[in-house]
Design a protein around this motif. Structure first.
Motif, PDB file in Angstrom:
ATOM      1  N   SER A 178       0.924  -1.224  -0.084  1.00 18.35           N
ATOM      2  CA  SER A 178      -0.084   0.125  -0.140  1.00 18.35           C
ATOM      3  C   SER A 178       0.757   1.279   0.019  1.00 18.35           C
ATOM      4  O   SER A 178       1.578   1.693   0.801  1.00 18.35           O
ATOM      5  CB  SER A 178      -0.917  -0.029   1.294  1.00 18.35           C
ATOM      6  N   MET A 179       0.787   2.211  -1.119  1.00 22.39           N
ATOM      7  CA  MET A 179       1.268   3.252  -1.084  1.00 22.39           C
ATOM      8  C   MET A 179       0.960   4.162   0.158  1.00 22.39           C
ATOM      9  O   MET A 179       1.739   4.974   0.622  1.00 22.39           O
ATOM     10  CB  MET A 179       1.283   3.991  -2.297  1.00 22.39           C
ATOM     11  N   LYS A 180      -0.523   4.305   0.180  1.00 21.33           N
ATOM     12  CA  LYS A 180      -0.885   4.885   1.278  1.00 21.33           C
ATOM     13  C   LYS A 180      -0.380   4.785   2.603  1.00 21.33           C
ATOM     14  O   LYS A 180       0.205   5.772   3.257  1.00 21.33           O
ATOM     15  CB  LYS A 180      -2.593   4.862   1.214  1.00 21.33           C
ATOM     16  N   THR A 181      -0.150   3.468   3.026  1.00 24.78           N
ATOM     17  CA  THR A 181       0.598   3.133   4.177  1.00 24.78           C
ATOM     18  C   THR A 181       1.712   3.369   4.334  1.00 24.78           C
ATOM     19  O   THR A 181       2.521   4.188   5.311  1.00 24.78           O
ATOM     20  CB  THR A 181       0.639   1.796   4.486  1.00 24.78           C
ATOM     21  N   ALA A 182       2.558   3.478   3.366  1.00 28.80           N
ATOM     22  CA  ALA A 182       4.010   3.628   3.054  1.00 28.80           C
ATOM     23  C   ALA A 182       4.258   5.315   3.433  1.00 28.80           C
ATOM     24  O   ALA A 182       5.164   5.752   4.395  1.00 28.80           O
ATOM     25  CB  ALA A 182       4.638   3.300   1.978  1.00 28.80           C
ATOM     26  N   VAL A 183       3.408   5.981   2.645  1.00 31.33           N
ATOM     27  CA  VAL A 183       3.546   7.543   2.967  1.00 31.33           C
ATOM     28  C   VAL A 183       3.059   8.029   4.048  1.00 31.33           C
ATOM     29  O   VAL A 183       3.778   8.820   5.105  1.00 31.33           O
ATOM     30  CB  VAL A 183       2.597   8.235   1.761  1.00 31.33           C
ATOM     31  N   GLU A 184       2.062   7.566   4.752  1.00 32.64           N
ATOM     32  CA  GLU A 184       1.574   7.817   6.014  1.00 32.64           C
ATOM     33  C   GLU A 184       2.561   7.421   7.206  1.00 32.64           C
ATOM     34  O   GLU A 184       2.839   8.103   8.242  1.00 32.64           O
ATOM     35  CB  GLU A 184       0.058   7.154   6.533  1.00 32.64           C
ATOM     36  N   THR A 185       3.182   6.249   6.901  1.00 29.93           N
ATOM     37  CA  THR A 185       4.386   5.970   8.057  1.00 29.93           C
ATOM     38  C   THR A 185       5.356   6.700   8.046  1.00 29.93           C
ATOM     39  O   THR A 185       5.969   7.134   8.984  1.00 29.93           O
ATOM     40  CB  THR A 185       4.767   4.542   7.713  1.00 29.93           C
ATOM     41  N   ILE A 186       5.778   7.241   6.838  1.00 28.37           N
ATOM     42  CA  ILE A 186       7.005   8.217   6.861  1.00 28.37           C
ATOM     43  C   ILE A 186       6.553   9.559   7.468  1.00 28.37           C
ATOM     44  O   ILE A 186       7.298  10.035   8.178  1.00 28.37           O
ATOM     45  CB  ILE A 186       7.110   8.403   5.175  1.00 28.37           C
ATOM     46  N   LEU A 187       5.249  10.048   7.424  1.00 30.33           N
ATOM     47  CA  LEU A 187       4.947  11.048   7.788  1.00 30.33           C
ATOM     48  C   LEU A 187       4.886  10.963   9.538  1.00 30.33           C
ATOM     49  O   LEU A 187       5.089  12.019  10.169  1.00 30.33           O
ATOM     50  CB  LEU A 187       3.445  11.514   7.140  1.00 30.33           C
ATOM     51  N   LYS A 188       4.394   9.861   9.950  1.00 27.14           N
ATOM     52  CA  LYS A 188       4.269   9.649  11.248  1.00 27.14           C
ATOM     53  C   LYS A 188       5.613   9.687  11.955  1.00 27.14           C
ATOM     54  O   LYS A 188       5.667  10.176  13.046  1.00 27.14           O
ATOM     55  CB  LYS A 188       3.525   8.350  11.846  1.00 27.14           C
ATOM     56  N   LEU A 189       6.415   9.137  11.131  1.00 29.66           N
ATOM     57  CA  LEU A 189       8.047   9.298  11.687  1.00 29.66           C
ATOM     58  C   LEU A 189       8.549  10.583  11.740  1.00 29.66           C
ATOM     59  O   LEU A 189       9.321  11.151  12.660  1.00 29.66           O
ATOM     60  CB  LEU A 189       8.828   8.525  10.949  1.00 29.66           C
ATOM     61  N   GLU A 198      -2.051  13.385  10.113  1.00 33.92           N
ATOM     62  CA  GLU A 198      -3.397  13.294   9.312  1.00 33.92           C
ATOM     63  C   GLU A 198      -3.719  14.646   8.644  1.00 33.92           C
ATOM     64  O   GLU A 198      -4.499  14.801   7.895  1.00 33.92           O
ATOM     65  CB  GLU A 198      -4.360  12.712  10.283  1.00 33.92           C
ATOM     66  N   GLN A 199      -3.108  15.820   9.349  1.00 27.54           N
ATOM     67  CA  GLN A 199      -3.228  17.118   8.957  1.00 27.54           C
ATOM     68  C   GLN A 199      -2.494  17.565   7.795  1.00 27.54           C
ATOM     69  O   GLN A 199      -2.387  18.482   7.292  1.00 27.54           O
ATOM     70  CB  GLN A 199      -3.144  17.942  10.114  1.00 27.54           C
ATOM     71  N   VAL A 200      -1.467  16.638   7.287  1.00 26.50           N
ATOM     72  CA  VAL A 200      -0.488  16.907   6.156  1.00 26.50           C
ATOM     73  C   VAL A 200      -1.181  16.736   4.818  1.00 26.50           C
ATOM     74  O   VAL A 200      -1.703  15.704   4.530  1.00 26.50           O
ATOM     75  CB  VAL A 200       0.809  16.175   6.249  1.00 26.50           C
ATOM     76  N   ASP A 201      -0.867  17.679   3.943  1.00 25.45           N
ATOM     77  CA  ASP A 201      -1.271  17.646   2.473  1.00 25.45           C
ATOM     78  C   ASP A 201      -0.070  17.046   1.782  1.00 25.45           C
ATOM     79  O   ASP A 201       0.867  17.659   1.798  1.00 25.45           O
ATOM     80  CB  ASP A 201      -1.730  19.109   2.076  1.00 25.45           C
ATOM     81  N   TYR A 231      15.934  13.188   3.108  1.00 23.47           N
ATOM     82  CA  TYR A 231      14.893  13.756   3.598  1.00 23.47           C
ATOM     83  C   TYR A 231      13.242  13.221   3.206  1.00 23.47           C
ATOM     84  O   TYR A 231      13.164  12.749   2.285  1.00 23.47           O
ATOM     85  CB  TYR A 231      14.640  15.402   3.127  1.00 23.47           C
ATOM     86  N   ALA A 232      12.386  13.498   4.194  1.00 20.57           N
ATOM     87  CA  ALA A 232      11.258  12.967   4.016  1.00 20.57           C
ATOM     88  C   ALA A 232      10.420  13.356   2.568  1.00 20.57           C
ATOM     89  O   ALA A 232       9.847  12.219   2.205  1.00 20.57           O
ATOM     90  CB  ALA A 232      10.053  13.074   5.031  1.00 20.57           C
ATOM     91  N   PRO A 233      10.431  14.565   2.278  1.00 16.69           N
ATOM     92  CA  PRO A 233       9.755  14.811   0.956  1.00 16.69           C
ATOM     93  C   PRO A 233      10.589  14.168  -0.193  1.00 16.69           C
ATOM     94  O   PRO A 233      10.001  13.648  -1.045  1.00 16.69           O
ATOM     95  CB  PRO A 233       9.957  16.374   0.793  1.00 16.69           C
ATOM     96  N   HIS A 234      11.881  14.016  -0.180  1.00 19.12           N
ATOM     97  CA  HIS A 234      12.300  13.163  -1.112  1.00 19.12           C
ATOM     98  C   HIS A 234      12.087  11.752  -1.040  1.00 19.12           C
ATOM     99  O   HIS A 234      11.909  11.102  -2.140  1.00 19.12           O
ATOM    100  CB  HIS A 234      14.047  13.242  -1.053  1.00 19.12           C
ATOM    101  N   ARG A 235      11.805  11.185  -0.016  1.00 25.80           N
ATOM    102  CA  ARG A 235      11.610   9.720   0.063  1.00 25.80           C
ATOM    103  C   ARG A 235      10.299   9.580  -0.646  1.00 25.80           C
ATOM    104  O   ARG A 235       9.959   8.612  -1.297  1.00 25.80           O
ATOM    105  CB  ARG A 235      11.674   9.354   1.547  1.00 25.80           C
TER     106      ARG A 235
END
Length: 252
Positions: A178-189, A198-201, A231-235
């Motif tokens: 799941s791409m959604k899971t991967a991205v959300e996990t990075i944001l949580k970190l 959850e508030q990140v666009d 960096y997380a945006p690059h990830r």
């Protein structure tokens, strides 16, 4: 699964360049296995909880499945108390993963799978071994070589290690499905908070990658090169590019 399906295409070239400057490798391996690891082990057993089929069985099951996929022995997982999210692998001959209790508490099964898959990949592909040796080797270099040599070696290693982390993200994404899971996990970190993540666009956040790329002078470029992890945006940007690549489409 073939390594070529998820490995960053520039990673092996960067590793070859880093290896050209490696010194003291055998000495580091010997010292770490005979001394450093033995110093750490009593603390692991006395200050953390080891994951087994009876303790944190969900984590144990995920690690067993991922290790089997990579055809490696299960690394030991130690759960430690910490306010921060985190999962990190270590070792040269004996491998283990340190996983914070807060991560187990707040992350879903698929999010844990993404995180743990990243570390299993690193162990299987030798990334964990190189990272552990790098940390130990630079301790020795600081005592035996000029700072300039240490700095060049460190930056070369960091370049390769950032690329290896992109590969780890690719593999984690494939394993969690799941791409959604991967991205959300990075944001949580990044934010250390489920609620704030959850508030990140996502589009706005990825836009920060372009802002980073525009920072281009000696100071900016040194600062970026001196980061061991991307960096997380690059990830996230790299993950999205991988998701629509031909290599990804060919994975069953």
């Amino acid at each position: 699964m073939e390594r070529s399906c998820y490995i960053n295409e520039k990673q092996d070239e960067a590793f070859a360049a880093y290896q050209d400057g490696v010194t003291f490798q055998k000495s580091v391996e010997s010292v770490y296995d005979e001394i450093d690891y033995k110093i750490k082990l009593p603390d692991f057993l006395g200050k953390t909880v080891k994951v087994t089929h009876k303790q944190f069985p969900e984590v144990y099951r995920i690690v067993c499945e991922l290790s089997s996929d990579m055809n490696i022995e299960n690394p030991t997982v130690y759960v430690y108390e910490d306010y921060y999210y985190g999962a990190e692998s270590y070792g040269i001959s004996h491998y283990w993963i340190e996983l914070s209790a807060k991560t187990i508490q707040d992350f879903s099964e698929t999010e844990l799978r993404f995180l743990l898959a990243r570390e299993i990949y690193k162990i299987a592909d030798g990334v964990t071994k190189q990272k552990t040796m790098m940390e130990e080797r630079f301790k020795m270099i600081r005592q035996a070589a000029p700072n300039e040599l240490e700095e060049m070696s460190k930056l070369s290693f960091y370049h390769w290690y950032r690329l290896a982390n992109f590969s780890a993200d690719n593999y984690g994404y494939l394993m969690c499905g799941s791409m959604k899971t991967a991205v959300e996990t990075i944001l949580k970190l990044v934010l250390n908070s489920v609620m704030l993540a959850e508030q990140v666009d996502i589009k706005e956040f990825i836009g920060q990658a372009s802002e980073i790329n525009k920072l281009d002078d000696t100071v900016y470029n040194y600062t970026k090169a001196d980061e061991s992890a991307p960096y997380a945006p690059h990830r996230i940007q790299s993950l999205l590019a991988y998701a629509v690549s031909e290599r990804r489409m060919e994975v069953a």
